[in-house]
Design an enzyme around this catalytic site. Structure first.
Site, PDB file in Angstrom:
ATOM      1  N   ASP A  47      40.316  48.843  38.334  1.00 45.80           N
ATOM      2  CA  ASP A  47      39.644  47.536  38.350  1.00 45.80           C
ATOM      3  C   ASP A  47      40.552  46.795  39.235  1.00 45.80           C
ATOM      4  O   ASP A  47      41.792  46.749  39.253  1.00 45.80           O
ATOM      5  CB  ASP A  47      39.200  46.964  37.255  1.00 45.80           C
ATOM      6  N   LYS A  69      36.092  44.723  42.378  1.00 49.14           N
ATOM      7  CA  LYS A  69      35.489  43.582  43.005  1.00 49.14           C
ATOM      8  C   LYS A  69      36.068  42.185  42.272  1.00 49.14           C
ATOM      9  O   LYS A  69      35.840  42.119  41.028  1.00 49.14           O
ATOM     10  CB  LYS A  69      34.024  43.476  43.146  1.00 49.14           C
ATOM     11  N   MET A 184      35.476  34.506  32.781  1.00 51.13           N
ATOM     12  CA  MET A 184      34.490  34.588  33.898  1.00 51.13           C
ATOM     13  C   MET A 184      33.645  33.307  34.010  1.00 51.13           C
ATOM     14  O   MET A 184      32.677  33.320  34.785  1.00 51.13           O
ATOM     15  CB  MET A 184      33.624  35.915  34.189  1.00 51.13           C
TER      16      MET A 184
END
Length: 399
Positions: A47, A69, A184
């Site tokens: 990742d 991503k 996040m």
């Protein structure tokens, strides 16, 4: 009537997929189990948040597939492709490591990937990692719990699945928890702040945003709920970010052990040979530097060993051997072995090392060093020997 012979069909063995937590960033926070699996994997699917330096543990020839991503650009289709890639590789009999930042089961979609593997009858194992929800605040000097300040802590996603339509977070309940850790959440910072204040959290509550936590370029912005949006904008904080809300943030001023290291924020290029760079880079890193190995020289054998071999064949004629580097010690030892000799050949010969590092290399050989100059250069050696009676003595300097 002849019976037809039965033919056995060989069933291909299915490989195993390992969902491995890479930790929050600092490669030393990777678990031993994770490192072991990386060294054996045929395929590594990694990742954006997995430190790429961990790929150095991979065996030669391992296939490395980057599927990461940045936050906010993921899609369901992309995740399905990742699932399909792992399943296809395992069905081909290959050992797969799915390397994920933090911990696979803490907002890392590890549960979704495990479900996909189970549905395809693929054997899998989950290897926990140090979640960024714990590791990053620790590197920022923020304990998530404290006997006098925080008896409860909650991990919260700052970016819910848009497919859910509406938020499933109970903001009233969250506002009453002592310490909140949002992952996040940078893109939704103003919304998070508004929800907490609206549901009873004091606007003066301390909050910290930690960017690229546990890396040597970690950056922390501290404020209050009522001013943090403007503050992070002026501080230039960008994802990936771990957000901590609660009174424990106030302890950072006293407990900031990582960013207060003397070389923190310095990027240093280490130009020594590849074999020697790692030890020096490790020392620099321990002082907080971002040490990058960039070897500009390589230690190679000479075109011919003829002169050294001739000296070794008459080694008993020398009184002193002067070693001017650890490399000289290692090459000399290799030539002794190549000529079917060992340390017994050095009986009665005194040994000089130009400095403590060279001396340590000699001592690893099981030998005692007789002389180390006060000044670690050729002039220092001359000064030391000038005080000794060396008339008529023979010296060998293998370098």
């Amino acid at each position: 009537m002849k019976k037809r012979a039965k033919t056995k069909t060989k069933t291909k063995k299915v490989g195993t997929v390992y969902l491995v937590g890479a930790g929050p960033g600092d490669p030393k926070l990777m678990t031993l189990r994770g490192q072991e699996l990386l060294s054996r994997a045929d395929v590594i699917v990694y990742d954006y948040l997995a430190n790429p330096s961990l790929l150095g543990f991979a065996k030669e020839g391992a296939e490395k597939v980057y599927v990461g991503k940045k936050g906010g650009s993921r899609s369901v289709l992309h995740q399905k492709k990742i699932n399909g890639l792992m399943i296809e590789a395992a069905q081909a009999g290959r050992m797969v490591v799915r390397l994920k930042g933090g911990d696979p089961f803490i907002f890392g979609r590890g549960g979704e990937e495990a479900e996909a593997l189970a549905g395809a009858m693929i054997p899998f194992e989950v290897v926990p990692g140090v979640t960024s929800a714990i590791g990053v605040p620790a590197y920022a000097g923020i304990p998530l719990t404290h006997r006098e300040m925080a008896s409860s802590v909650a991990f919260v996603t700052g970016h819910e699945d848009p497919a859910k339509g509406e938020s499933h977070l109970d903001w009233k309940q969250l506002a009453g928890i002592d310490t909140l850790v949002f992952l996040m959440g940078m893109g939704n910072l103003s919304g998070i702040v508004d929800q907490l204040i609206r549901h009873g959290r004091s606007p003066k509550t301390p909050i910290a945003l930690i960017q690229w936590g546990t890396y040597p370029f970690q950056k922390t912005s501290v404020g209050r709920l009522d001013n943090i949006v403007k503050k992070v904008a002026s501080d230039g904080i960008r994802p990936p970010v771990v957000m901590v809300v609660g009174e424990v943030v106030g302890l950072r001023e006293r407990l900031d052990w990582f960013e207060s290291r003397p070389l923190f924020g310095r990027r240093i290029l280490v130009t020594r040979s590849r074999e020697q760079a790692s030890e020096f880079a490790e020392i620099l890193s321990s002082y907080g530097a971002d040490a990058i190995s960039f070897p500009t020289l390589q230690i190679v054998p000479p075109p011919s060993w003829r002169e050294l071999d001739a000296a070794i064949h008459r080694i008993e004629t020398y009184d002193w051997i002067i070693f001017t580097s650890g490399n000289g010690v290692r090459f000399f030892r290799e030539r002794l072995k190549a000529l079917d000799q060992d340390i017994r050949s050095l009986k009665g010969i005194s040994l000089c090392a130009i400095g403590p590092a060279t001396a340590a290399e000699i001592e690893r050989w099981g030998l005692r060093v007789d002389l180390i100059p006060d000044e670690f250069k050729a002039e220092g050696i001359l000064e030391k020997f000038g005080k000794k009676g060396i008339a008529g003595k023979r010296f060998l300097i293998p370098r």
